[in-house]
Design a protein around this motif. Structure first.
Motif, PDB file in Angstrom:
ATOM      1  N   ARG A  39      -8.517  -8.510  14.669  1.00  0.00           N
ATOM      2  CA  ARG A  39      -9.805  -8.342  15.352  1.00  0.00           C
ATOM      3  C   ARG A  39      -9.861  -9.216  16.599  1.00  0.00           C
ATOM      4  O   ARG A  39     -10.273  -8.777  17.669  1.00  0.00           O
ATOM      5  N   LEU A  40      -9.488 -10.480  16.419  1.00  0.00           N
ATOM      6  CA  LEU A  40      -9.533 -11.398  17.547  1.00  0.00           C
ATOM      7  C   LEU A  40      -8.559 -10.964  18.636  1.00  0.00           C
ATOM      8  O   LEU A  40      -8.893 -11.010  19.830  1.00  0.00           O
ATOM      9  N   ALA A  41      -7.369 -10.540  18.251  1.00  0.00           N
ATOM     10  CA  ALA A  41      -6.379 -10.094  19.230  1.00  0.00           C
ATOM     11  C   ALA A  41      -6.912  -8.918  20.039  1.00  0.00           C
ATOM     12  O   ALA A  41      -6.704  -8.836  21.258  1.00  0.00           O
ATOM     13  N   THR A  42      -7.620  -8.008  19.379  1.00  0.00           N
ATOM     14  CA  THR A  42      -8.201  -6.858  20.074  1.00  0.00           C
ATOM     15  C   THR A  42      -9.209  -7.308  21.124  1.00  0.00           C
ATOM     16  O   THR A  42      -9.223  -6.805  22.253  1.00  0.00           O
ATOM     17  N   VAL A  43     -10.046  -8.273  20.768  1.00  0.00           N
ATOM     18  CA  VAL A  43     -11.053  -8.773  21.710  1.00  0.00           C
ATOM     19  C   VAL A  43     -10.381  -9.478  22.882  1.00  0.00           C
ATOM     20  O   VAL A  43     -10.744  -9.263  24.045  1.00  0.00           O
ATOM     21  N   LEU A  44      -9.402 -10.317  22.612  1.00  0.00           N
ATOM     22  CA  LEU A  44      -8.723 -11.041  23.687  1.00  0.00           C
ATOM     23  C   LEU A  44      -8.105 -10.075  24.692  1.00  0.00           C
ATOM     24  O   LEU A  44      -8.262 -10.245  25.917  1.00  0.00           O
ATOM     25  N   ARG A  45      -7.411  -9.068  24.204  1.00  0.00           N
ATOM     26  CA  ARG A  45      -6.755  -8.121  25.103  1.00  0.00           C
ATOM     27  C   ARG A  45      -7.781  -7.275  25.855  1.00  0.00           C
ATOM     28  O   ARG A  45      -7.653  -7.043  27.060  1.00  0.00           O
ATOM     29  N   ARG A  46      -8.815  -6.826  25.146  1.00  0.00           N
ATOM     30  CA  ARG A  46      -9.825  -5.980  25.784  1.00  0.00           C
ATOM     31  C   ARG A  46     -10.575  -6.734  26.866  1.00  0.00           C
ATOM     32  O   ARG A  46     -10.767  -6.229  27.983  1.00  0.00           O
ATOM     33  N   GLU A  47     -10.999  -7.960  26.568  1.00  0.00           N
ATOM     34  CA  GLU A  47     -11.796  -8.716  27.536  1.00  0.00           C
ATOM     35  C   GLU A  47     -10.952  -9.155  28.725  1.00  0.00           C
ATOM     36  O   GLU A  47     -11.447  -9.212  29.844  1.00  0.00           O
ATOM     37  N   ARG A  48      -9.683  -9.449  28.502  1.00  0.00           N
ATOM     38  CA  ARG A  48      -8.835  -9.798  29.633  1.00  0.00           C
ATOM     39  C   ARG A  48      -8.666  -8.602  30.564  1.00  0.00           C
ATOM     40  O   ARG A  48      -8.733  -8.743  31.788  1.00  0.00           O
ATOM     41  N   ARG A  49      -8.443  -7.414  29.990  1.00  0.00           N
ATOM     42  CA  ARG A  49      -8.330  -6.215  30.832  1.00  0.00           C
ATOM     43  C   ARG A  49      -9.632  -5.954  31.573  1.00  0.00           C
ATOM     44  O   ARG A  49      -9.629  -5.562  32.743  1.00  0.00           O
ATOM     45  N   LYS A  50     -10.744  -6.171  30.897  1.00  0.00           N
ATOM     46  CA  LYS A  50     -12.052  -5.921  31.517  1.00  0.00           C
ATOM     47  C   LYS A  50     -12.270  -6.852  32.710  1.00  0.00           C
ATOM     48  O   LYS A  50     -12.786  -6.438  33.751  1.00  0.00           O
ATOM     49  N   ILE A  51     -11.883  -8.121  32.553  1.00  0.00           N
ATOM     50  CA  ILE A  51     -12.095  -9.103  33.619  1.00  0.00           C
ATOM     51  C   ILE A  51     -11.156  -8.859  34.791  1.00  0.00           C
ATOM     52  O   ILE A  51     -11.541  -8.922  35.956  1.00  0.00           O
TER      53      ILE A  51
END
Length: 270
Positions: free
Chosen positions: A157-169
């Motif tokens: 779950r955490l890995a998904t958030v880290l990757r998603r938010e980095r791409r978003k930024i």
């Protein structure tokens, strides 16, 4: 008195700046939660484990223990071991929640999942104080907790958030931040953070991010916290007594009180 010492120990453990690795050759990277500009730039919005842990600590220190308990549970959903330790300690002491030694043990077993010494010690102290009936219930209920909050479920779950938010930024930069400058509004105008600092791989790559946590929590040295006599663990601490459960990666996230999550900065290319 022992309960108060336990609470002080866990509160100290949950403050990253209060800990340093023992016998480490090099110190861990700086704690981003101590950097005002990093927080203003929205770092915590991409790191729910740290964000909800800090909210929990704020509520705990303010005496709002029921809200603190909920925030620690939500941070636990994203594999935050210190928050799992706080949930355990609050259940053990009956702070913000009904006292439940059996469930407290199961949560402390979760906190000790990666072998962090401080949590292993508390886990064994809990076990020695449980009745036989509570031990049986701790193991039984712990299996469901592991399915939802154990690393096998929570780390993806955490890995998904880290990757998603980095791409978003970073947008079309596909994660590359070498030329990114982040501008944060302040009282004197905009302040700038270099992208290489904000996007340090140790805070965004899931494996490196866990390694950063491990460097701090595996053998922490607690400063300025009175915890009484140190209890020595056996050379080989017992492994978890709770059976392995099938991870529930898609489990429902715990709910918490509303908090102001504003403070995202803007970015510009050089």
């Amino acid at each position: 008195m022992k309960q108060l010492r336990n609470a002080a120990l866990i509160a100290g453990l949950c403050l990253l700046h209060s800990t340093l690795p023992v016998n480490a050759q090099t110190p861990p990277p700086p704690d981003p939660t101590e950097d005002r500009l990093m927080l203003s730039a929205g770092f915590l919005s991409a790191h729910p484990d740290l964000r909800f842990r800090l909210h929990g600590l704020e509520e705990f220190k303010a005496g709002r223990h029921e809200d603190a308990f909920k925030f620690f549970q939500r941070a636990s959903f994203y594999a935050d071991k210190p928050s799992q330790g706080m949930v355990a300690e609050m259940l053990w002491n009956g702070q913000g929640v009904a006292k439940d030694p059996a469930l407290a043990y199961a949560w402390m077993d979760l906190a000790a999942e990666r072998g962090y010494v401080g949590f292993l010690g508390l886990r064994e102290r809990y076990w020695s104080a449980l009745s036989e009936a509570d031990r049986e219930r701790a193991i039984r209920e712990g299996e469901a907790l592991y399915a939802k909050y154990g690393d096998a479920a929570a780390q993806p779950r955490l890995a998904t958030v880290l990757r998603r938010e980095r791409r978003k930024i970073t947008g079309s930069r596909t994660g590359f931040a070498g030329n990114v400058q982040i501008y944060v509004p302040g009282p004197g105008g905009f302040e700038q953070i270099d992208g290489s600092k904000f996007f340090d791989e140790r805070y965004w790559d899931p494996k490196q991010y866990q390694a950063w946590h491990d460097s701090i929590w595996t053998k922490p040295r607690i400063g300025r916290v009175s915890v009484g006599d140190v209890e020595q663990l056996p050379e080989a601490a017992p492994s978890s007594r709770i059976p392995v459960a099938r991870p529930e990666v898609d489990a429902a996230e715990p709910q918490t009180p509303e908090r102001d999550e504003s403070g995202l900065g803007t970015q510009k290319d050089d």
